[in-house]
Design a protein around this motif. Structure first.
Motif, PDB file in Angstrom:
ATOM      1  N   TYR A 316       0.848  -1.187   0.000  1.00 49.26           N
ATOM      2  CA  TYR A 316       0.000   0.000   0.000  1.00 49.26           C
ATOM      3  C   TYR A 316       0.884   1.237   0.000  1.00 49.26           C
ATOM      4  O   TYR A 316       1.994   1.229   0.521  1.00 49.26           O
ATOM      5  CB  TYR A 316      -0.959  -0.001   1.198  1.00 49.26           C
ATOM      6  N   GLU A 317       0.361   2.308  -0.613  1.00 52.60           N
ATOM      7  CA  GLU A 317       1.117   3.544  -0.737  1.00 52.60           C
ATOM      8  C   GLU A 317       0.829   4.513   0.401  1.00 52.60           C
ATOM      9  O   GLU A 317       1.684   5.290   0.800  1.00 52.60           O
ATOM     10  CB  GLU A 317       0.791   4.224  -2.074  1.00 52.60           C
ATOM     11  N   ASP A 322      -6.203   3.089   1.510  1.00 49.20           N
ATOM     12  CA  ASP A 322      -5.329   2.216   0.718  1.00 49.20           C
ATOM     13  C   ASP A 322      -4.783   1.068   1.567  1.00 49.20           C
ATOM     14  O   ASP A 322      -4.715  -0.082   1.116  1.00 49.20           O
ATOM     15  CB  ASP A 322      -4.183   3.035   0.128  1.00 49.20           C
ATOM     16  N   GLN A 323      -4.427   1.370   2.783  1.00 54.28           N
ATOM     17  CA  GLN A 323      -3.919   0.342   3.693  1.00 54.28           C
ATOM     18  C   GLN A 323      -5.010  -0.668   4.034  1.00 54.28           C
ATOM     19  O   GLN A 323      -4.761  -1.879   4.045  1.00 54.28           O
ATOM     20  CB  GLN A 323      -3.392   0.991   4.972  1.00 54.28           C
ATOM     21  N   ARG A 325      -7.668  -1.428   2.272  1.00 49.92           N
ATOM     22  CA  ARG A 325      -7.964  -2.227   1.089  1.00 49.92           C
ATOM     23  C   ARG A 325      -6.884  -3.285   0.862  1.00 49.92           C
ATOM     24  O   ARG A 325      -7.174  -4.413   0.450  1.00 49.92           O
ATOM     25  CB  ARG A 325      -8.084  -1.325  -0.136  1.00 49.92           C
TER      26      ARG A 325
END
Length: 369
Positions: A316-317, A322-323, A325
């Motif tokens: 994840y970025e 995002d984390q 997901r």
């Protein structure tokens, strides 16, 4: 003793030792390896080294390669870890028409272009010079079929990003696993076999690359040169190790883990893992193939038969959405692979130990879920 040979011997001694340990010991060792790699990646010296290397060689380089654990391009070229973007799948089989793969590759290219950088894709196949059956199982050990497939991928990249190759260049490369030697394919049918080079004079090698790849931008050729020179030195070190009788185990399958997802840079040692990227619409196929290799390794006595690891990881970025997901995706991949292996290899599935993780891509920090 040459420093590269000594380094290889130390790494080999550590890995050879862990291959024979109980599965829980191997998993503990793996966790420590991931933590050590993250610490090294984030160290001031490593950060500065990567920044310095990219300032000198700005071309972004991605590698499309097989899931085979012997294929480690950063090690084989002496490139700092974390600079080459890996894409892995069974046999190095890819199709840029696959929805997820096409999106990931396109986003990678556009991000690099917005940074003002050109992009070089190393489209690889692998083979063994010494034993046909140490070649690529994904292509049924058919080297010509593998070469033809890489040419198809090259054409797809040219179709998407332009046939003039001014910004994105697809280069077909063979990887000979007995000596970790690169084979560069030119458009004119000529080959540059690193294993056959007698010397590595930079000026002479640069001229060879210009003849082999006349349509490659000169700045990109300049950035390819260190990889070829690094591979020349690596092959020399491999040959020195072979003279000491310490190479045979490295060229045979001894993988004891299946890695599904992305973010496995810390596995920079041959024959630990079969790494499967989440790209193919038929994800079950490479998983089944990898499970078959693990079972064969156990049956041949190359690894203990007390268990194997299924590791699912998603990078994840950014923290937050995002984390979260990434965690859901990692769990999905683990459940999916568990079901596939359970159906195809029910006896082997009983020996499966599952671990799930997410990776902070910016800091290469692996977190176990």
């Amino acid at each position: 003793m040459d420093a590269s040979v000594a380094c290889g011997l130390n790494r080999r001694a550590e890995v050879n030792d862990v291959h024979s340990k109980p599965i829980e010991t191997r998993i503990d060792w793996l966790s420590a390896l991931a933590a050590r790699h993250g610490d090294d990646y984030r160290s001031p010296e490593a950060v500065l080294a990567r920044a310095r290397y990219q300032s000198q060689h700005p071309t972004a380089i991605a590698v499309l390669k097989c899931m085979d654990g012997r294929i480690n391009i950063p090690v084989a070229t002496g490139t700092p870890i974390g600079l080459l973007m890996p894409f892995r799948n069974l046999g190095g089989r890819f199709d840029l028409g696959w929805p997820h793969l096409g999106e990931v590759v396109t986003q990678y290219v556009m991000d690099r272009v917005h940074e003002g950088r050109q992009v070089l894709f190393l489209v690889t196949y692998h083979f063994s010079r010494g034993d046909h059956h140490r070649g690529c199982a994904g292509f049924g050990y058919d080297q010509q079929a593998a070469v033809e497939h890489t040419q198809e991928i090259k054409q797809q990249i040219s179709t998407i990003f332009g046939a003039a190759h001014g910004t994105v260049y697809p280069l077909v490369c063979g990887f000979e696993t007995d000596e970790d030697a690169l084979v560069l394919h030119g458009d004119n049918g000529q080959l540059l076999r690193v294993a056959e080079l007698e010397e590595c004079d930079p000026a002479a090698l640069s001229a060879r690359l210009a003849t082999l790849l006349p349509d490659m931008p000169s700045a990109m050729r300049d950035d390819l040169l260190p990889l070829v020179a690094g591979n020349f030195r690596h092959v020399a070190a491999i040959r020195a190790q072979a003279k000491l009788g310490l190479r045979q185990l490295d060229i045979e399958h001894r993988e004891w883990m299946i890695c599904l997802g992305r973010g496995f840079d810390f596995l920079h040692t041959p024959n630990l893992a079969l790494i499967i990227g989440p790209y193919s619409p038929n994800l079950a196929e490479p998983i089944i193939k990898a499970a078959g290799i693990i079972e064969a390794n156990m049956m041949a006595g190359r690894i203990p038969d007390d268990g194997f690891l299924l590791l699912s990881s998603v990078p994840y970025e950014a923290i937050g959405v995002d984390q979260a997901r990434a965690a859901l995706k990692a769990h999905f991949l683990s459940e999916f692979a568990h079901a596939v292996i359970g159906e195809a290899y029910p006896a082997l599935a009983k020996k499966m130990i599952r671990r799930t993780a997410i990776l902070d891509w910016q800091g290469r920090r692996l977190s176990w879920l």
